[in-house]
Design a protein around this motif. Structure first.
Motif, mmCIF file in Angstrom:
data_model
loop_
_atom_site.group_PDB
_atom_site.id
_atom_site.type_symbol
_atom_site.label_atom_id
_atom_site.label_comp_id
_atom_site.label_asym_id
_atom_site.label_seq_id
_atom_site.Cartn_x
_atom_site.Cartn_y
_atom_site.Cartn_z
ATOM 1 N N GLU A 50 -83.821 67.542 -26.434
ATOM 2 C CA GLU A 50 -83.126 68.634 -25.769
ATOM 3 C C GLU A 50 -82.012 69.180 -26.642
ATOM 4 O OE1 GLU A 50 -81.332 67.318 -22.138
ATOM 5 O OE2 GLU A 50 -79.866 66.037 -23.133
ATOM 6 N N VAL A 92 -78.161 70.547 -26.349
ATOM 7 C CA VAL A 92 -77.001 70.443 -25.461
ATOM 8 C C VAL A 92 -75.991 71.502 -25.874
ATOM 9 C CG1 VAL A 92 -75.067 68.986 -24.733
ATOM 10 C CG2 VAL A 92 -77.343 67.979 -25.039
ATOM 11 N N ARG A 111 -79.491 71.668 -21.951
ATOM 12 C CA ARG A 111 -78.530 71.143 -20.981
ATOM 13 C C ARG A 111 -77.151 71.710 -21.282
ATOM 14 N NH1 ARG A 111 -76.139 65.481 -19.895
ATOM 15 N NH2 ARG A 111 -77.455 64.701 -21.589
ATOM 16 N N VAL A 128 -73.141 71.673 -20.553
ATOM 17 C CA VAL A 128 -72.134 70.695 -20.137
ATOM 18 C C VAL A 128 -70.778 71.385 -20.036
ATOM 19 C CG1 VAL A 128 -70.902 68.581 -20.793
ATOM 20 C CG2 VAL A 128 -73.370 68.766 -21.198
ATOM 21 N N LEU A 137 -69.600 65.806 -24.125
ATOM 22 C CA LEU A 137 -70.562 66.331 -25.084
ATOM 23 C C LEU A 137 -70.969 65.255 -26.088
ATOM 24 C CD1 LEU A 137 -69.050 69.866 -25.692
ATOM 25 C CD2 LEU A 137 -71.358 69.397 -24.840
ATOM 26 N N ALA A 158 -73.435 63.110 -24.340
ATOM 27 C CA ALA A 158 -74.709 63.819 -24.175
ATOM 28 C C ALA A 158 -75.464 63.930 -25.492
ATOM 29 C CB ALA A 158 -74.459 65.209 -23.596
ATOM 30 N N SER A 159 -74.743 63.894 -26.617
ATOM 31 C CA SER A 159 -75.384 64.051 -27.927
ATOM 32 C C SER A 159 -76.312 62.890 -28.267
ATOM 33 C CB SER A 159 -74.313 64.195 -29.016
ATOM 34 O OG SER A 159 -73.682 62.943 -29.290
ATOM 35 N N ALA A 203 -79.798 63.983 -27.762
ATOM 36 C CA ALA A 203 -80.052 65.377 -28.104
ATOM 37 C C ALA A 203 -80.552 65.540 -29.529
ATOM 38 C CB ALA A 203 -78.773 66.196 -27.916
ATOM 39 N N VAL A 221 -76.502 69.769 -30.818
ATOM 40 C CA VAL A 221 -75.391 70.062 -29.921
ATOM 41 C C VAL A 221 -74.753 71.371 -30.387
ATOM 42 C CG1 VAL A 221 -73.178 69.294 -28.991
ATOM 43 C CG2 VAL A 221 -74.963 67.617 -29.511
#
Length: 295
Positions: free
Chosen positions: A157, A159, A187, A189, A249, A252-253, A256, A259
Motif C-alpha cells: 500500500e 500511505v 491509506r 493518515v 506515519l 504505518a510505514s 507500506a 510513504v
C-alpha cells in the motif's frame, strides 16, 4: 482506473557509487518504468575536492565518476532493456546541480546516505538541502528499500499523511497517482491533538474528545471525497488518530511500499525548512519516503 495525469518529464536519480545510491537507482528505474518515462542518472562533483582526499587529480575524479555512471547504467539496462537511460556528470556544487536537474524532472530520487567527500553529494545535510531546494517531488531511498534487498519494504500500500488545516492537493494527487500506477490500496493518515484550552478545563467531559474526533473524521472524509471520484479504482481507507502525526506515519510505514508527506514550498528569510512531520518520517520510516512541496 482513474486517469493518471500524463507525465511529460523523466525521473532523475543521484548516483555516487554508494550502496544507498545503487538502491535509489534501482528504485528510480522501476518508477520510470511505471511512469513510461526515461531515467536520467546524475553525478555531481564539487571542485576542488575535499582535503581528506589528497593526491587525487581532476582526471582521476572524472574517470571514477564516468565508471560509477557507466556501471549503474549498464546494470539498469540489463534489468530494464526497454527503459531509456541517460547519464550526466556535472562539475558543480551538489545541491545546486541536483536542484537544476530536478527542475525539468517529474521526480528526483536520492539515496538517504552517501560516502562523503569525493562522492558525498548525497550525505545527510546535502541531501536534505537538495530536497528543500526544489519544488519537484523528491523520494528518499535507503539500502533496505532496494528492490533486491531481503530487507526491502515491499509493502502492498501507499500511505499518505494529510492535514485538514492545509491545502494539500499536490500531496494527494501524487499519492493517488502512485497508488493507481501500482494498483495498490492507499491509506490516508491524520493525527490530531486536543485544543490546548481543554487542558485547563477542570471538569473535562470525555465525550467532548469523541465529538471532536468524529468531526475530524468527517473533515478527512470531505477532503478525500473529490479524489475518490477522480480515482474510483483506488481502494482508499483513512485512519484518524490522536497524537503525533509523524509517529503514526512511521508506524504505518512498516507495511507500506511508499510513504508520501508534504512540506511547505514557501520560503522565509531564514530559508525553507521541513516541517516536524516530514522530518520525523524521513528519519524513521521503514519505507521509501516521497516529499511533495505544496503551498
Amino acid at each position: 482506473m482513474g486517469e493518471i495525469a500524463a507525465m511529460k518529464h523523466h525521473v532523475t536519480v543521484g548516483v555516487d557509487g554508494s550502496p544507498e545510491s545503487r538502491a535509489a537507482a534501482r528504485w528510480a528505474a522501476q518508477e520510470a518504468v511505471l511512469r513510461h518515462v526515461p531515467l536520467r542518472l546524475v553525478h555531481a562533483v564539487d571542485w576542488p575536492l575535499d582535503p581528506m582526499f589528497p593526491g587525487l587529480g581532476r582526471q582521476d575524479v572524472d574517470r571514477w565518476a564516468d565508471r560509477a555512471l557507466t556501471e549503474a547504467a549498464e546494470e539498469l539496462r540489463r534489468r530494464h532493456p526497454q527503459l531509456e537511460i541517460t547519464t550526466r556528470c556535472l562539475a558543480a556544487r551538489p545541491v545546486a546541480a541536483l536542484a537544476a536537474e530536478a527542475a525539468d524532472a517529474g521526480l528526483l530520487v536520492l539515496g538517504s546516505r552517501g560516502l562523503g567527500g569525493l562522492v558525498g553529494f548525497l550525505v545527510g545535510s546535502v541531501a536534505m538541502s537538495a530536497l528543500v531546494a526544489t519544488d519537484t517531488p523528491v523520494v528518499m531511498v535507503r539500502v533496505a528499500d532496494d528492490p533486491d534487498s531481503p530487507r526491502s519494504a515491499s509493502g502492498s500500500e501507499v500511505v499518505v499523511g494529510v492535514d485538514i488545516h492545509e491545502s494539500c492537493d499536490r500531496v494527494l494527487a501524487f499519492a493517488f497517482e502512485e497508488a493507481a500506477r501500482r494498483g495498490c490500496p492507499l491509506r490516508a493518515v491524520h493525527g490530531w491533538k486536543m485544543p490546548l484550552a481543554y487542558t485547563y478545563v477542570p471538569f473535562f467531559d470525555p465525550d467532548n474528545e469523541k465529538d471532536i474526533g468524529r468531526s475530524v473524521m468527517r473533515m478527512v472524509d470531505d477532503m478525500l471525497l473529490p479524489w475518490r471520484h477522480k480515482f474510483p479504482d483506488v481502494d482508499i481507507t483513512h485512519s484518524v488518530f490522536t497524537g503525533s502525526a509523524g509517529d503514526h506515519l512511521v508506524r504505518a510505514s512498516r507495511g507500506a511500499g511508499l510513504v508520501v508527506v508534504g512540506r511547505h514550498s514557501r520560503r522565509s528569510p531564514l530559508g525553507t525548512h521541513l516541517g516536524s512531520v516530514a522530518h520525523a518520517v524521513l528519519h524513521h520510516a521503514a519505507a521509501p519516503v516521497a516529499v511533495v512541496a505544496h503551498e
